[in-house]
Design an enzyme around this catalytic site. Structure first.
Site, PDB file in Angstrom:
ATOM      1  N   GLN A  69       0.811  -1.210   0.000  1.00 25.07           N
ATOM      2  CA  GLN A  69       0.000   0.000   0.000  1.00 25.07           C
ATOM      3  C   GLN A  69       0.851   1.270   0.000  1.00 25.07           C
ATOM      4  OE1 GLN A  69      -3.088  -1.623   3.208  1.00 25.07           O
ATOM      5  NE2 GLN A  69      -3.697   0.359   2.382  1.00 25.07           N
ATOM      6  N   HIS A  70       0.196   2.375  -0.296  1.00 21.82           N
ATOM      7  CA  HIS A  70       0.674   3.741  -0.052  1.00 21.82           C
ATOM      8  C   HIS A  70       1.755   4.259  -1.006  1.00 21.82           C
ATOM      9  CE1 HIS A  70      -1.513   3.651   3.692  1.00 21.82           C
ATOM     10  NE2 HIS A  70      -0.691   2.794   4.270  1.00 21.82           N
ATOM     11  N   ASP A 221      -2.196  -4.885  -0.280  1.00 21.27           N
ATOM     12  CA  ASP A 221      -1.809  -6.183   0.272  1.00 21.27           C
ATOM     13  C   ASP A 221      -2.659  -6.610   1.460  1.00 21.27           C
ATOM     14  OD1 ASP A 221      -0.708  -4.204   1.886  1.00 21.27           O
ATOM     15  OD2 ASP A 221       1.344  -4.966   1.784  1.00 21.27           O
TER      16      ASP A 221
END
Length: 458
Positions: A69-70, A221
């Site tokens: 992520q991110h 994820d």
């Protein structure tokens, strides 16, 4: 028997699993490594996917990408990468995060806007860092996306940018409650409003590969792991990978103004409140290296020491920390005495310190009204006997350790099957159930005392 491939593009590697769409049975698994570091040229992800998926991706009926992520992937007008992607664990945007929180009116304003209070992990903070630290690069940005968005686009003719609500909810500029982008927050961070991926419906289709495979929306994820585990009400996952995460699936959006709980969306149309730490399995590998042993040796040492390690406490903030929000912190070892300064005690303190940080995260979810029926313990460190013994007590709930598997990739394969058939399949999950043990209260108390001593604000 149609086959589905699930792709897990994590911090450290790409894993590809092929599953039977009827039963969920994993038929094959392959992996390829990623470079070290907190910024990476996305081309490395594509190279790793090519290596891990060679001879596989062209014979499946459907596939999907679950990824870390991110991360910030910025593209120019031609769709080319402007600079290496900043990953979730890159903390250089900590100052930018604090500035953005203050500018909007404080944590409550962010919780109301997007369900989460941004810290250095979030994409929105990395965009602000880019605007301030590399203004020439920022001016070239025409589109911004996440690792899974970018990798999905590489699989499709025309390279369209699409995403799902789960991964979008970790950007800091998409609201799980409203299901819409907050372009005002994008502009606040970057100074302009770049193009963003189309958010597909759960179970939606991103397109079809050149070989004819259906490509699902993909997801982050943690959302993919929830799919792989088939999580239901009362289930909480504690994942011990590069990062540590504690998350659950619920029907209502979360909005925690303290910033401890991130109010994410999941990949099914529900919501995924989550607490994350930067330090999990690598705490154990680093400690094993210091002690001149491997993980099996660390496990044996930790099990030979008593609960509480005779007062030795490790605050395991080896890479800074996200929860609590201490991006510039370092690890601290407290309570050292001649009697407990031994390899066994240090190994035990490492296991307990890692898990106490995650137990604090579980308490934060409980404080949000979450009922915890059981904990699903996954990730590389979950197979440690010492970790299992400590977790069953420290987490304060029955712990199910599923049969080892690539849960993110399996969840992505389940999502791919959904896109192919129009129905989210039911795939079984088995494992061993561990009941809580006595003695954990003292471990939690001495950890909390040590944390407050070194970091009073927590």
């Amino acid at each position: 028997m149609p086959l589905a491939a699930g792709i897990d593009s994590s911090t450290q590697s790409t894993k590809v699993v092929v599953c039977d769409t009827d039963s969920g049975e994993v038929l094959s698994t392959a992996r390829a490594p990623h470079p070290e570091g907190t910024e990476v040229d996305p081309a490395h992800w594509q190279t790793a996917l090519g290596a891990a998926g060679e001879g596989v991706l062209d014979r499946v009926a459907a596939l999907s990408v679950g990824a870390q992520q991110h991360g910030m992937v910025v593209l120019d007008e031609a769709g080319d990468v402007v600079r290496p992607a900043l990953l979730w664990n890159d903390t250089r945007s900590a100052r930018a995060a604090a500035d953005l929180v203050a500018e909007l009116g404080g944590p409550q304003a962010w919780a109301d806007a997007v369900g989460s209070v941004p810290v250095a992990s979030f994409t929105v903070t990395k965009l602000r860092w880019l605007a301030q630290a590399e203004p020439e690069s920022a001016r070239r940005v025409a589109q911004v996306c996440l690792p899974h968005d970018w990798l999905t686009s590489r699989l499709l003719p025309g390279r369209p940018l699409v995403t799902d609500r789960g991964d979008a909810s970790g950007t800091g500029y998409w609201s799980p409650a409203t299901g819409a982008y907050r372009e005002d927050l994008l502009e606040r961070a970057l100074g302009t409003v770049p193009g963003v991926p189309l958010v597909l419906d759960p179970g939606g289709t991103a397109g079809v590969t050149a070989s004819g495979a259906v490509v699902a929306a993909g997801t982050g994820d943690n959302m993919a792991a929830a799919l792989g585990l088939g999580m239901g009400p009362g289930d909480v996952c504690v994942s011990l990978g590069t990062s540590g995460t504690v998350f659950a699936v619920q029907d209502d959006p979360a909005a925690d103004p303290t910033g401890t709980v991130a109010g994410f969306a999941d990949a099914t149309g529900r919501f995924l409140p989550l607490v994350a730490t930067l330090n999990a399995a690598r705490v154990l590998t680093a400690t094993a290296g210091l002690l001149g042993t491997d993980l099996a040796g660390l496990d044996e040492l930790a099990r030979s020491a008593p609960a509480g390690a005779d007062g030795l406490v490790l605050l395991p903030y080896l890479d800074g920390e996200r929860t609590p929000n201490l991006p510039d912190a370092s690890g601290t070892l407290l309570g050292m005495r001649r009697t407990n300064l031994t390899p066994a005690h240090l190994a035990r303190a490492a296991v307990e310190g890692m898990l106490c940080g995650l137990a604090d995260g579980l308490d934060a979810l409980r404080a949000q009204g979450l009922h915890v029926r059981r904990v699903l313990l996954i990730g590389g460190a979950a197979q440690s006997a010492a970790v299992q013994e400590v977790a069953a007590g420290v987490l304060g709930a029955p712990v199910l350790v599923p049969t080892p598997g690539e849960w993110v990739a399996r969840g992505a394969a389940r999502q791919a099957t959904w896109a192919l058939t129009g129905r989210l399949p039911e795939w079984p999950v088995s494992g061993d159930l561990l009941e809580p043990r006595d003695g954990a209260a003292g471990v939690r108390q001495q950890y909390a005392a040590a944390r407050h001593l070194v970091h009073p604000s927590t």
